[in-house]
Design an enzyme around this catalytic site. Structure first.
Site, PDB file in Angstrom:
ATOM      1  N   ASN A  99       3.676   1.674   1.624  1.00  0.00           N
ATOM      2  CA  ASN A  99       4.222   1.942   2.949  1.00  0.00           C
ATOM      3  C   ASN A  99       5.520   2.704   2.743  1.00  0.00           C
ATOM      4  OD1 ASN A  99       5.910   1.756   5.176  1.00  0.00           O
ATOM      5  ND2 ASN A  99       5.543  -0.402   5.558  1.00  0.00           N
ATOM      6  N   MET A 109       4.797   4.114  10.739  1.00  0.00           N
ATOM      7  CA  MET A 109       4.984   3.441   9.457  1.00  0.00           C
ATOM      8  C   MET A 109       3.747   2.606   9.156  1.00  0.00           C
ATOM      9  SD  MET A 109       8.188   1.082   8.264  1.00  0.00           S
ATOM     10  CE  MET A 109       7.883  -0.221   9.452  1.00  0.00           C
ATOM     11  N   CYS A 110       3.143   2.813   8.017  1.00  0.00           N
ATOM     12  CA  CYS A 110       1.955   2.060   7.631  1.00  0.00           C
ATOM     13  C   CYS A 110       2.268   0.568   7.557  1.00  0.00           C
ATOM     14  CB  CYS A 110       1.432   2.537   6.280  1.00  0.00           C
ATOM     15  SG  CYS A 110       0.969   4.280   6.244  1.00  0.00           S
ATOM     16  N   GLN A 111       1.219  -0.235   7.522  1.00  0.00           N
ATOM     17  CA  GLN A 111       1.372  -1.685   7.487  1.00  0.00           C
ATOM     18  C   GLN A 111       0.662  -2.240   6.259  1.00  0.00           C
ATOM     19  OE1 GLN A 111       2.584  -3.926  10.398  1.00  0.00           O
ATOM     20  NE2 GLN A 111       3.740  -2.049  10.728  1.00  0.00           N
TER      21      GLN A 111
END
Length: 295
Positions: free
Chosen positions: A114, A1-3
């Site tokens: 995200n 999961m991107c931040q």
């Protein structure tokens, strides 16, 4: 999961402390290794807003570009940063690194996402760009995130021929973010340099630092700062992030499907669902995994 990481403040401020911890999640304390980007909105003496951007396709924890950001204290009014964990779109490709930027009514808008849009949304939106439609904004890279940004801006341009009032604009953007959230997992930050919008489809937290200031300890590294030594009593700084950056401060969670707009370090617009719901960090990660997002 991107931040995601965002900052809004009432005086030009250096994001170095927050970024020092945030960048560690790009390969050191977490495995988001598919590039990072950061956009700084800076105000000139005449009041004009300029944009300075840095992108790298290397993991942020070892990137020389990230080193530059940490050692070059850029003082900005609004900042958006993103660490990428690729799901849709080629890995380690600069064209796919957030934040994405487009011109809107003579302003530069930066956007970072995200989550993961559904296959049906991706197919449907791609057809708008390939069937002869005169879409104003089109993606450069191959991410679902940039596609969602272009979709949002195209709807904005279709709805308003001239710039609406801020209240109308934020109401419209909230509705569009909720539509996108209904078509995938969608957390985002958007800024034009004067305000910053934060929308939570699952996980987003924020805090507002203001007097009396105290000491803060990073969760992702052995680093602390006593903000009363580097601020004035008038300073106000809002920090927005996917997962809290410090271990000893009280972070507020944004409710699922809630939209906040920050300006000068304060909340100036809030649209909250009638029934507030919150996810734990573990639930947010599980949701991301269930929709096929890389975690």
């Amino acid at each position: 999961m991107c931040q995601l990481l965002g900052m809004s403040c009432n005086t030009p401020t250096d994001i170095g402390f927050s970024f020092a911890g945030f960048r560690q999640r790009g390969g050191a304390t977490d495995h988001h290794e598919d590039g990072f980007g950061i956009a700084f909105f800076e105000k000139s003496d005449s009041g004009d807003i300029g944009l300075r951007q840095f992108h790298d396709n290397q993991p942020s924890y070892l990137s020389p570009v990230a080193d530059l950001v940490n050692h070059y204290p850029i003082r900005a009014m609004n900042v958006i940063a993103h660490i990428r964990k690729a799901t849709t779109g080629e890995k380690n490709n600069l064209a796919n690194v957030h934040p994405f930027v487009r011109e809107v009514w003579g302003e530069q808008w930066a956007f970072a996402h995200n989550g993961q849009m559904t296959d049906s949304f991706i197919r449907r939106t791609h057809r708008l760009h390939t069937n002869g439609n005169a879409e104003h904004y089109t993606p450069v890279g191959t991410t679902d995130s940039e596609l969602a940004f272009c979709y949002l801006l195209n709807r904005l341009k279709s709805a308003f021929k001239t710039r609406p009032s801020d209240e109308t604009l934020f109401t419209f953007l909230t509705a569009q973010c909720r539509y996108l959230s209904a078509n995938g997992l969608f957390n985002c930050l958007i800024s034009n340099g004067r305000w910053q919008l934060a929308y939570a489809g699952s996980l987003l937290f924020y805090l507002i630092r203001q007097a009396p200031f105290g000491e803060a300890y990073l969760s992702d590294g052995e680093m602390s700062v006593d903000f009363k030594d580097v601020t004035t009593s008038k300073d106000k700084v809002a920090v927005i992030v996917t997962i809290p950056l410090t271990s000893n401060e009280h972070w507020q969670q944004i409710a699922v499907d809630e939209c906040l707009v920050f300006k000068d370090g304060a909340i100036v617009f809030r649209d909250t669902p009638s029934k507030k719901t919150y996810m734990t960090i573990e639930e947010g990660i599980a949701l991301a995994r269930s929709v096929g997002a890389s975690v």
